[in-house]
Enzyme design. Structure first.
Site, PDB file in Angstrom:
ATOM      1  N   ASP A  54      -9.561   2.504  39.208  1.00 39.40           N
ATOM      2  CA  ASP A  54      -9.499   1.260  38.461  1.00 39.40           C
ATOM      3  C   ASP A  54      -9.945   0.124  39.380  1.00 39.40           C
ATOM      4  O   ASP A  54      -9.497   0.032  40.537  1.00 39.40           O
ATOM      5  CB  ASP A  54      -8.069   1.000  37.971  1.00 39.40           C
ATOM      6  CG  ASP A  54      -8.011  -0.127  36.967  1.00 39.40           C
ATOM      7  OD1 ASP A  54      -8.102   0.151  35.764  1.00 39.40           O
ATOM      8  OD2 ASP A  54      -7.885  -1.286  37.406  1.00 39.40           O
ATOM      9  N   ILE A  55     -10.845  -0.742  38.881  1.00 40.15           N
ATOM     10  CA  ILE A  55     -11.338  -1.853  39.698  1.00 40.15           C
ATOM     11  C   ILE A  55     -10.239  -2.899  39.862  1.00 40.15           C
ATOM     12  O   ILE A  55      -9.636  -3.345  38.874  1.00 40.15           O
ATOM     13  CB  ILE A  55     -12.579  -2.500  39.052  1.00 40.15           C
ATOM     14  CG1 ILE A  55     -13.691  -1.460  38.900  1.00 40.15           C
ATOM     15  CG2 ILE A  55     -13.074  -3.680  39.884  1.00 40.15           C
ATOM     16  CD1 ILE A  55     -14.921  -1.984  38.185  1.00 40.15           C
TER      17      ILE A  55
ATOM     18  N   HIS B 167     -18.967 -11.927  31.497  1.00 38.59           N
ATOM     19  CA  HIS B 167     -18.853 -10.513  31.140  1.00 38.59           C
ATOM     20  C   HIS B 167     -20.158  -9.743  31.372  1.00 38.59           C
ATOM     21  O   HIS B 167     -20.126  -8.547  31.669  1.00 38.59           O
ATOM     22  CB  HIS B 167     -18.413 -10.372  29.684  1.00 38.59           C
ATOM     23  CG  HIS B 167     -16.995 -10.736  29.453  1.00 38.59           C
ATOM     24  ND1 HIS B 167     -15.954  -9.841  29.645  1.00 38.59           N
ATOM     25  CD2 HIS B 167     -16.396 -11.906  29.080  1.00 38.59           C
ATOM     26  CE1 HIS B 167     -14.798 -10.432  29.387  1.00 38.59           C
ATOM     27  NE2 HIS B 167     -15.039 -11.683  29.030  1.00 38.59           N
TER      28      HIS B 167
ATOM     29  N   ASP C  48     -20.489  -6.381  33.508  1.00 38.40           N
ATOM     30  CA  ASP C  48     -21.149  -5.131  33.104  1.00 38.40           C
ATOM     31  C   ASP C  48     -22.054  -4.603  34.205  1.00 38.40           C
ATOM     32  O   ASP C  48     -22.166  -3.386  34.408  1.00 38.40           O
ATOM     33  CB  ASP C  48     -21.973  -5.356  31.832  1.00 38.40           C
ATOM     34  CG  ASP C  48     -21.098  -5.556  30.603  1.00 38.40           C
ATOM     35  OD1 ASP C  48     -19.891  -5.259  30.685  1.00 38.40           O
ATOM     36  OD2 ASP C  48     -21.625  -6.005  29.568  1.00 38.40           O
TER      37      ASP C  48
ATOM     38  N   ASN D 178     -14.935 -11.037  35.680  1.00 37.58           N
ATOM     39  CA  ASN D 178     -15.405 -11.483  34.361  1.00 37.58           C
ATOM     40  C   ASN D 178     -15.201 -12.981  34.166  1.00 37.58           C
ATOM     41  O   ASN D 178     -16.074 -13.673  33.635  1.00 37.58           O
ATOM     42  CB  ASN D 178     -14.682 -10.714  33.257  1.00 37.58           C
ATOM     43  CG  ASN D 178     -15.210  -9.303  33.073  1.00 37.58           C
ATOM     44  OD1 ASN D 178     -16.389  -9.036  33.315  1.00 37.58           O
ATOM     45  ND2 ASN D 178     -14.339  -8.393  32.660  1.00 37.58           N
TER      46      ASN D 178
ATOM     47  N   GLU E 287     -12.346  -0.967  32.821  1.00 38.46           N
ATOM     48  CA  GLU E 287     -12.770  -0.766  34.209  1.00 38.46           C
ATOM     49  C   GLU E 287     -12.152   0.495  34.817  1.00 38.46           C
ATOM     50  O   GLU E 287     -12.111   0.640  36.040  1.00 38.46           O
ATOM     51  CB  GLU E 287     -12.395  -1.982  35.058  1.00 38.46           C
ATOM     52  CG  GLU E 287     -10.905  -2.242  35.213  1.00 38.46           C
ATOM     53  CD  GLU E 287     -10.328  -3.129  34.117  1.00 38.46           C
ATOM     54  OE1 GLU E 287      -9.301  -3.773  34.367  1.00 38.46           O
ATOM     55  OE2 GLU E 287     -10.912  -3.171  33.025  1.00 38.46           O
TER      56      GLU E 287
END
Length: 368
Positions: free
Chosen positions: A235-236, A248, A252, A243, A278
């Site tokens: 998980d980031i 956003h 991406d 974001n 994420e």
């Protein structure tokens, strides 16, 4: 012989049915089938269709018949290559000579060869598809008309024959091209939707559905091989800040770059998926707890030391990931609990400071 209307309807049915069957045989694009053997096979199928259409000749009057043999030749010129066109033209010509050797059979040779040259020439020079088809069919019909005039089969010119041929040939050709384009686009959309059903459209990784399928296969395989299975969840860290700060779209970009890192680091049998947002997962076959820990730590360091270029290459940022993993049957004894246990380990990694690796342990709950 069939009347004009009956014959035209029957020939259209034969053409449409044949095109449908062809698309079932060749579901992939032309480039994916671009081999000499496949070109020969395509040419044979088109040539066979031309012979069938010759058999379903349309009566236009006393001793006058027409058929749509030219349409399969046009289709292979449009959708295949010169090898297929050569085979198709040869089969049609030979079949006509088998019916009888006379002035009309030689006229057929001229008609086929001139039409082939017209199709080939204008396919490469007129960009508007339907204008191109109309010109090709019009010039082919004009060739037929000139041959009927200069090499007549009867003493009088059969105007009805020529009018019917122009109408039947152009309509039949237009409808055939429309059907071929329609079937091709339908197949492309089907393949695209099928791909999206199992692939994350942003990153190109497997999606949750693909992960579930791969996990179920791994469980069945484990019964036979008794190998270890590890699941790693990544998980980031603070991805919301990325974001919020850069937008956003730039988020991406970060997700796609991380997906590329995971792809380049995966083993031949690893299943890398984007499970949502994420969060990413790696399903690893035949991997012990020690090996999984080594790989997770290596992955964490690679991400930490990588540059993530955003804003059209004008800015680079760093991110970190938290990783939780577990292994059956080292730390997880129930195989169906693998994902949940890995998720608990991921939660512990984030709770204990992020940018770290944690594995699940039944004895001490969670271990860093």
């Amino acid at each position: 012989m069939l009347t004009v209307y009956e014959g035209f309807f029957l020939n259209l049915c034969v053409l449409i049915s044949s095109l449908f069957l062809y698309k079932q045989l060749f579901r992939k694009s032309y480039e994916e089938y671009h081999t000499t053997c496949m070109s020969l096979f395509r040419g044979f199928l088109a040539g066979f269709l031309g012979v069938v259409l010759m058999n379903f000749s349309i009566s236009t009057g006393v001793n006058s018949i027409i058929d749509l043999r030219i349409i399969p030749l046009m289709l292979v010129v449009l959708y295949s290559d010169w090898i297929s066109a050569s085979v198709t033209a040869t089969m049609i010509i030979i079949t006509r000579f088998m019916i009888g050797v006379n002035s009309q059979s030689f006229s057929n040779v001229i008609f086929i060869l001139v039409s082939w040259a017209v199709f080939h020439y204008f396919t490469k020079r007129i960009r508007n598809r339907w204008v191109c088809i109309a010109v090709m069919l019009g010039l082919s019909s004009l060739t037929y008309t000139l041959l009927v005039i200069f090499i007549p089969s009867t003493k009088s010119l059969n105007i009805s024959l020529l009018i019917n041929y122009w109408v039947v040939s152009i309509l039949g050709g237009m409808i055939s091209v429309y059907m071929m384009d329609y079937l091709t686009k339908s197949e492309q959309l089907f393949r695209q939707n099928k791909n999206f059903a199992f692939t994350d459209p942003l990153t190109g990784l497997n999606n949750v559905r693909s992960f579930d399928i791969a996990f179920n296969k791994a469980k069945r395989r484990q019964i036979t091989t008794n190998e270890s299975i590890s699941i790693m969840l990544l998980d980031i860290d603070f991805f919301k800040q990325v974001n919020d700060t850069y937008g956003h779209l730039e988020g991406d970009v970060v997700l796609k770059k991380l997906a590329a890192i995971l792809k380049s680091s995966q083993g031949p049998e690893d299943v890398v998926s984007r499970n949502g947002g994420e969060e990413f997962s790696v399903l690893i076959h035949d991997c012990t707890l020690k090996e999984a820990n080594k790989r997770a730590e290596a992955m964490r360091k690679i991400v930490e030391n990588s540059f993530f270029v955003i804003n059209n290459g004008t800015k680079s940022i760093h991110i970190t990931v938290s990783i939780g993993f577990t292994t059956y049957n080292d730390t997880t004894k129930e195989i169906d609990q693998l994902y949940d246990n890995a998720d608990q380990a991921l939660y512990a990694a984030k709770k204990s400071g992020r940018n770290r690796v944690c594995f699940y342990s039944q004895s001490s709950s969670l271990v860093n």
